[in-house]
Each structure stands twice: as structure tokens, then as C-alpha cells.
Design an enzyme around this catalytic site. Structure first.
Site, PDB file in Angstrom:
ATOM      1  N   PHE A 161      82.866  68.759  56.291  1.00  0.00           N
ATOM      2  CA  PHE A 161      82.042  68.929  55.107  1.00  0.00           C
ATOM      3  C   PHE A 161      82.847  68.431  53.909  1.00  0.00           C
ATOM      4  CE2 PHE A 161      80.493  70.961  51.300  1.00  0.00           C
ATOM      5  CZ  PHE A 161      79.129  70.706  51.403  1.00  0.00           C
ATOM      6  N   ASP A 246      91.536  66.442  52.370  1.00  0.00           N
ATOM      7  CA  ASP A 246      90.543  67.070  51.499  1.00  0.00           C
ATOM      8  C   ASP A 246      90.874  68.558  51.403  1.00  0.00           C
ATOM      9  OD1 ASP A 246      88.382  68.313  50.324  1.00  0.00           O
ATOM     10  OD2 ASP A 246      86.867  67.182  51.420  1.00  0.00           O
ATOM     11  N   LYS A 275      87.173  72.476  42.882  1.00  0.00           N
ATOM     12  CA  LYS A 275      86.845  73.897  42.872  1.00  0.00           C
ATOM     13  C   LYS A 275      87.792  74.715  42.001  1.00  0.00           C
ATOM     14  CE  LYS A 275      84.203  73.899  47.188  1.00  0.00           C
ATOM     15  NZ  LYS A 275      82.885  73.881  46.544  1.00  0.00           N
TER      16      LYS A 275
END
Length: 419
Positions: A161, A246, A275
Site C-alpha cells: 500500500f 516507503d 504522515k
């Protein structure tokens, strides 16, 4: 709703404020005709928050065990981050990159030093960081590696994801994310996660990069075998392609280290952050890389009006300063051990299996007791916020500011709903 036993912030009034005239139920119903139905939130309407606690419009309080999918690693409204934002709001918020601003270079210097890399490409969202890395890797492949034009490939892992843009869903293996959004962008190869042999077999002369999550968050907090990340690093170095890590969810203290790759002393060629980099205040992401990799970009080839804006840079600098102390990494490691022990005790008593790394856990619930969504709803009724992922799996990712008492209270609520 009984709620956790730990008291919430005493400074809060007994009820909400700005939305008092509309109940949670009315606000939820009001969304349907005016908001795209691309989410299925739990039925709670949050009106305020502080630290590890949130409050809905009726004044009910909840322990936040999701932390905005790790965007709130430092809790809601951390004083140092709020102060940095307020200070910058009074001075300058945006110039675009048409001009320099006095906050950006300090942010880049701090972030490069924290990660052990050289250069920073500031962006806004995690998906933008991934898209940027794809472009950088392809350009590097053509200009440095010598791959034939338009032939570069990037290898990704099954269950990944990385975002929801059209290019990113092109290499997703989640049909919910893909179905109906084709035609898809070519140039990607998918291999099983945590399988070095399959990865090596997929690498050829066209391979620009290997893009993986050191821990697969959306897939259920899947942690690879010890040595996998080091193996990816060795393979990419030996075969002459880039390693892109990531760490948008796994990075910035979540796993008990600054980065998840730090558990194997690995330094990727390109690191993706987001984030928590914005402190839960503003969207901030970054591509951080070796100088010879990011140097392939030249003026006009890539950009973002808001990327690197002074407000984001000021908040991002404050985030890096918090991490530089090592306090939050230590807290995540120590409280992660507590979470591990409690979940171990629940295994066989409603929990079929679980995975923990720092203050991050994927918990597989016995399907006979309910889906992940149903378990999340039962925890909501107990005053604890979590979020399900696939099947009967829930994710636990509380703010790194959570106390041991609060953590045990939330895990006690999980034990109760499984009973």
C-alpha cells in the site's frame, strides 16, 4: 459506553463546543448527500483532541489507538508542534517555490542529518512522495544506469500500500483499490513480499528500483523475516538498482527506532516519509535520498506549489527536533514490549495471532467472534478507537505519547470485547 478507566484531560468541558447544535447522528447523516462516499468511518464525530484522547460532539471521550494511521505519532496537538505552527502562522505561511523562504533549508538540514542521507525533496502527501520517487528512479535509470528510453521497471511487493493515485493503484494487488480505475500505468513488476529469491529473479537490466514497505501496514502490520531488508539492500547494490524504502507509516519513531530499516542497520538509496512528519497539523512528506540520486532533477522537471512551504517546514523541523532526543523511539520500544506481552496473553483467547514492532501491532481476531469492523465498533462502545484492515484484523498504533496505564486500559477493553 463504559470507557477506559484512565481519566481524560480534566481541562475539557463536559460537552463539545462548535458542533453542539448538531448531534453525532445528525452530522453523520448530513455527510451522505455532500461528501463522496470513499470512506466508511466508524460512527463517531470528533470535535476536539489532546494528547492520546479525543472527544466527540456530545462530550464522550475516547482513547485514540490509531493516531491517524501514524500521522499523530506525537499525539494530538503536541505543545512543541502547536507552538511552532503558531509562531510561523504569525510570520509567513506560503511563498511557493518561486522564491526562497527562511524555514526550508533548516528543515532539509535537520531531516538529512536525522536519516543519514544527503538531499530532501519536500512534498505534501505520502502519495506525492511515492509518485515523486517513481519519477526520480526512472530518470536515474535513464541518465545514470543507462536503461533504454521508456523501458525502466520498478519492482514492488504483493500486498503493498503506497497510496491511491492512478499510477500507484496500477501496481496494487488490492482489487478494491484497482477495480474500475484502469487503464493502468505500465512499468511495474510484483513479487511476493519477504521473498528474496523471487525478488532476485525479477531483477534485470531494466530495473530502476525496488520499492517496498519495510513493514506492510495496510496489509496488517506484516513484519518480514530478520535479514530481509539487509538482503534487499545487498541485492540492489549488487545488481545496480535503487532501494526505495516507503517509511510513510513505519518511520519517525513508530517501530522503536527512528526508521524501521534501522532495525537491520540498512540505509536505502531513497527514503519516503510523510504522515508524522507534519505532526498531525499540516500535510508534509519528503523524498530523502543520496545526492547523486536526487541530483537528476533539474528546474522545471518536478515541483509542488505547497511543497516545502514555510509553515510545513517549521512544523517539520519541530518534529525532527523531537525525534533527535531519542525519547519517542525509546517510549515506542518500551511500551511495545508491554503491548507484546498483553497480546501474547490474549492469544488463544480471542486473538489467533498478532505482530508487534514498537508501538504498532496487527491483531488477528478469531473470525467466530466477528469481523475487524465489528470488533472496532465494540471497542468504540468501550471508549477506544481502532481501525480494522482485511478480514478480522485490527491495527493498533497509539500516539507515542501514550502512558503505560492508558495502553493497558485500551488493551483491557480489547480483552473485554473478546470475552
Amino acid at each position: 459506553m463504559t470507557g477506559p478507566t484512565t481519566p481524560a484531560p480534566s481541562s475539557w468541558p463536559a460537552s463539545g463546543s462548535a458542533s453542539e447544535t448538531r448531534s453525532s447522528a445528525r452530522l453523520i447523516l448530513a455527510e451522505a448527500p455532500v461528501l463522496a462516499h470513499n470512506y466508511h468511518p466508524l460512527p463517531v464525530v470528533v470535535a476536539r483532541a489532546e494528547g492520546t484522547w479525543v472527544q466527540d460532539v456530545e462530550g464522550r471521550r475516547y482513547l485514540d489507538m490509531l493516531a491517524g494511521y501514524s500521522a499523530l505519532n506525537f499525539g494530538h496537538r503536541h505543545p512543541a508542534l502547536i507552538e511552532a505552527a503558531h509562531r510561523q502562522l504569525d510570520r509567513l505561511t506560503l511563498t511557493s517555490r518561486a522564491f526562497h523562504n527562511d524555514q526550508l533549508v533548516g528543515f532539509a538540514e535537520r531531516l538529512a542529518a536525522l536519516t543519514g542521507l544527503d538531499m530532501v525533496l519536500p512534498m505534501n502527501t505520502g502519495a506525492e512522495a511515492v509518485e515523486s520517487a517513481v519519477k526520480v528512479a526512472r530518470k536515474w535509470a535513464y541518465e545514470v544506469k543507462g536503461v533504454a528510453p521508456d523501458r525502466a521497471t520498478i519492482i514492488v511487493a504483493d500486498g503493498n500500500f503506497h497510496g491511491r493515485t492512478t499510477t500507484i493503484v496500477s501496481f496494487s494487488t488490492d482489487e478494491t483499490a484497482r477495480a474500475g480505475f484502469g487503464p493502468f500505468t505500465p512499468g511495474f513488476r510484483v513479487v511476493p513480499y519477504n521473498d528474496l529469491a523471487a525478488l532476485e529473479a525479477a531483477v534485470d537490466e531494466t530495473t530502476a528500483a525496488v520499492l517496498i514497505e519495510p513493514i506492510q501496514g495496510e496489509a496488517g502490520v506484516l513484519i518480514p523475516d530478520e535479514g530481509y531488508l539487509a538482503g534487499v539492500r545487498e541485492l540492489t547494490r549488487r545488481t545496480g538498482c535503487l532501494f526505495i524504502a516507503d517509511e510513510i507509516q513505519s518511520g519517525l519513531g513508530r517501530t522503536g527506532r527512528t526508521l524501521a530499516v534501522d532495525h537491520e542497520s540498512v540505509v536505502p538509496d531513497i527514503l519516503l516519509l510523510g504522515k508524522a512528519l507534519g505532526g498531525g497539523i499540516v500535510p508534509v512528506s519528503a523524498v530523502v535520498a543520496r545526492r547523486e540520486v536526487l541530483s537528476v532533477l533539474r528546474p522545471g522537471e518536478h515541483g509542488s506549489t505547497f511543497g516545502g512551504n514555510p509553515l510545513s517546514a517549521a512544523v517539520g523541523s519541530a518534529v525532527v527536533d523531537l525525534l533527535a532526543t531519542g525519547e519517542f523511539q525509546r517510549r515506542a520500544a518500551e511500551l511495545g514490549d508491554v503491548m507484546d506481552r498483553v497480546l501474547a496473553a490474549l492469544t488463544g483467547a480471542g486473538v489467533t495471532s498478532y505482530r508487534v514492532r514498537g508501538l504498532w501491532a496487527g491483531v488477528d481476531i478469531d473470525p467466530a467472534l466477528g469481523t475487524g469492523r465489528q470488533i472496532s465498533e465494540r471497542l468504540l462502545a468501550e471508549g477506544v478507537l481502532v481501525k480494522d484492515t482485511h478480514g478480522s484484523t485490527i491495527r493498533l498504533a497509539p500516539p507515542l505519547t501514550i502512558t503505560e496505564e492508558e495502553l493497558r486500559s485500551a488493551l483491557g477493553a480489547l480483552k473485554k470485547v473478546l470475552g
